[in-house]
Scaffold this active site. Structure first.
Site, PDB file in Angstrom:
ATOM      1  N   ALA A 143       0.865  -1.183   0.000  1.00  0.00           N
ATOM      2  CA  ALA A 143       0.000   0.000   0.000  1.00  0.00           C
ATOM      3  C   ALA A 143       0.899   1.229   0.000  1.00  0.00           C
ATOM      4  O   ALA A 143       2.053   1.164   0.432  1.00  0.00           O
ATOM      5  CB  ALA A 143      -0.885  -0.005   1.238  1.00  0.00           C
TER       6      ALA A 143
ATOM      7  N   GLY B 172       0.658  -5.070   0.716  1.00  0.00           N
ATOM      8  CA  GLY B 172      -0.510  -5.139  -0.171  1.00  0.00           C
ATOM      9  C   GLY B 172      -0.215  -5.843  -1.482  1.00  0.00           C
ATOM     10  O   GLY B 172      -1.133  -6.392  -2.110  1.00  0.00           O
TER      11      GLY B 172
HETATM   12  N1  COA Z   1       4.600   3.198  -0.503  1.00  0.00           N
HETATM   13  C1  COA Z   1       5.003   4.364  -1.018  1.00  0.00           C
HETATM   14  N2  COA Z   1       6.128   4.514  -1.717  1.00  0.00           N
HETATM   15  C2  COA Z   1       6.900   3.437  -1.885  1.00  0.00           C
HETATM   16  C3  COA Z   1       6.553   2.194  -1.369  1.00  0.00           C
HETATM   17  C4  COA Z   1       5.340   2.086  -0.639  1.00  0.00           C
HETATM   18  N3  COA Z   1       4.903   0.926  -0.149  1.00  0.00           N
HETATM   19  N4  COA Z   1       7.519   1.301  -1.694  1.00  0.00           N
HETATM   20  C5  COA Z   1       8.426   1.984  -2.393  1.00  0.00           C
HETATM   21  N5  COA Z   1       8.057   3.269  -2.521  1.00  0.00           N
HETATM   22  C6  COA Z   1       8.768   4.338  -3.208  1.00  0.00           C
HETATM   23  C7  COA Z   1       9.941   4.877  -2.395  1.00  0.00           C
HETATM   24  O1  COA Z   1       9.497   5.808  -1.430  1.00  0.00           O
HETATM   25  C8  COA Z   1      10.766   5.496  -3.481  1.00  0.00           C
HETATM   26  O2  COA Z   1      10.198   6.738  -3.845  1.00  0.00           O
HETATM   27  P1  COA Z   1      11.129   8.050  -4.063  1.00  0.00           P
HETATM   28  O3  COA Z   1      12.064   7.678  -5.176  1.00  0.00           O
HETATM   29  O4  COA Z   1      10.152   9.121  -4.438  1.00  0.00           O
HETATM   30  O5  COA Z   1      11.836   8.266  -2.768  1.00  0.00           O
HETATM   31  C9  COA Z   1      10.588   4.541  -4.644  1.00  0.00           C
HETATM   32  O6  COA Z   1       9.362   3.847  -4.378  1.00  0.00           O
HETATM   33  C10 COA Z   1      11.686   3.528  -4.787  1.00  0.00           C
HETATM   34  O7  COA Z   1      11.813   2.837  -3.550  1.00  0.00           O
HETATM   35  P2  COA Z   1      13.226   2.714  -2.754  1.00  0.00           P
HETATM   36  O8  COA Z   1      12.891   2.458  -1.323  1.00  0.00           O
HETATM   37  O9  COA Z   1      14.100   3.875  -3.062  1.00  0.00           O
HETATM   38  O10 COA Z   1      13.831   1.410  -3.454  1.00  0.00           O
HETATM   39  P3  COA Z   1      14.838   0.361  -2.802  1.00  0.00           P
HETATM   40  O11 COA Z   1      15.260  -0.533  -3.911  1.00  0.00           O
HETATM   41  O12 COA Z   1      15.884   1.048  -2.010  1.00  0.00           O
HETATM   42  O13 COA Z   1      13.938  -0.491  -1.752  1.00  0.00           O
HETATM   43  C11 COA Z   1      12.000  -1.714  -1.044  1.00  0.00           C
HETATM   44  C12 COA Z   1      12.893  -1.301  -2.226  1.00  0.00           C
HETATM   45  C13 COA Z   1      10.802  -2.465  -1.629  1.00  0.00           C
HETATM   46  C14 COA Z   1      12.777  -2.641  -0.119  1.00  0.00           C
HETATM   47  C15 COA Z   1      11.540  -0.453  -0.274  1.00  0.00           C
HETATM   48  O14 COA Z   1      11.013   0.484  -1.214  1.00  0.00           O
HETATM   49  C16 COA Z   1      10.478  -0.716   0.753  1.00  0.00           C
HETATM   50  O15 COA Z   1      10.781  -1.239   1.823  1.00  0.00           O
HETATM   51  N6  COA Z   1       9.202  -0.337   0.454  1.00  0.00           N
HETATM   52  C17 COA Z   1       8.127  -0.450   1.414  1.00  0.00           C
HETATM   53  C18 COA Z   1       7.645  -1.879   1.516  1.00  0.00           C
HETATM   54  C19 COA Z   1       6.528  -1.955   2.551  1.00  0.00           C
HETATM   55  O16 COA Z   1       6.738  -1.723   3.733  1.00  0.00           O
HETATM   56  N7  COA Z   1       5.339  -2.300   2.078  1.00  0.00           N
HETATM   57  C20 COA Z   1       4.183  -2.478   2.930  1.00  0.00           C
HETATM   58  C21 COA Z   1       3.382  -1.241   2.993  1.00  0.00           C
HETATM   59  S1  COA Z   1       1.978  -1.467   4.055  1.00  0.00           S
END
Ligand code: COA
Length: 259
Positions: free
Chosen positions: A65, A110
């Protein structure tokens, strides 16, 4: 229909819905969830579609999400958001046409919940799965706490939920969360081939199998078997049953019409 956060492509009776917010790793904001609901409804209503593939653009399937929307939600907004998402995900689960998640990358929160709502999950060898909600101080909101233990068992589900750890595609396959793992560059071809195999079968039979499994898993074995026998009886009234059996006897491929 024009979508802002999805693309939908229909070819060879397969609708491919691609979540298309790659710069946000396809995070599900409210608008994207609403569009997913419209897209799956449209695919189900479209007689020229027999199966649905769901995937993500870029390096993620869906990274969860959209946390930027969740961050400021009130309790009632959070409850309403969870229920709205659950309603849309349930459409993928109860679709009478097979829904297959082609999990191309991150399938977190999600995203994992959306993949689990599909009938099958085929993972690229680059896919990662997880339910990291506890790391954010919340529980899953789109059915993850319910579908994950039903799919992989209580202990394995609680391990993923309580650690929030990410697992790779091989481990997801071992647990039964992914139904298969394929090389990343073959993912879409392999999933389309799987859908095509299903499309050779009777559409009413496919819908009946999905309905029997869905309703049966929510009830007792005895009641589930009654559901099955009712569907078995109903299917015997169809032209497709006569065609399927006659084709076998004639030693030719069946041509099903969905009637
Ligand atoms: N919601 C909003 N934005 C998200 C997102 C999420 N669930 N997952 C990734 N993004 C965004 C990041 O904020 C980033 O945006 P920005 O470039 O504007 O800062 C972009 O997507 C790329 O993500 P980034 O974190 O820079 O990539 P990464 O390769 O370093 O890490 C993940 C990848 C998937 C490990 C990391 O993005 C992450 O942990 N995301 C959240 C996962 C999560 O907790 N999901 C459950 C939500 S309830």
């Amino acid at each position: 229909m024009t979508y802002s956060n999805l693309t939908v492509d229909i070819a060879d009776r397969i609708a491919t819905i691609t979540v298309n917010r790659p710069d946000k790793l396809n995070a599900l904001n409210d608008a994207t969830i609403a569009e997913l609901g419209v897209a799956i409804d449209a695919a189900i209503a479209n007689d020229s579609v027999g199966a649905v593939i769901l995937t993500g653009a870029g390096r993620a399937f869906v990274a969860g999400a959209d946390i930027s929307e969740l961050a400021s939600q009130s309790p009632l907004e959070a409850q309403a958001r969870a229920r709205a998402g659950q309603t849309v995900f349930r459409k993928f689960e109860t679709s009478p046409k097979p829904t297959i998640a082609a999990v191309n990358g991150f399938s977190l929160g999600g995203g994992c919940e959306l993949a689990m709502a599909c009938h099958l999950r085929i993972a690229s060898d680059k896919a990662k799965f997880g339910q990291p909600e506890a790391k954010l101080g919340i529980v899953p909101g789109f059915g993850g706490s319910q579908r994950l233990p039903r799919l992989i068992g209580r202990g394995a589900a609680l391990k993923l939920l309580l650690t929030g750890d990410m697992i790779d595609a091989t481990e997801a396959h071992r647990l039964g969360l992914a139904d298969d793992v394929v090389p990343a560059d073959q993912l879409m071809d392999r999933v389309r081939a799987l859908a095509t195999t299903m499309l050779a079968n009777g559409p009413l039979a496919l819908a009946g199998c999905i309905d029997a499994v869905n309703r049966g898993l929510d009830t007792s074995l005895e009641e589930g078997c009654r559901i099955e026998s009712d569907l078995f009886g109903l299917l015997s009234a169809t032209a497709d049953m006569r065609e399927g059996m006659q084709a076998f006897l004639d030693k030719r491929p069946a041509t099903f019409t969905g009637r």
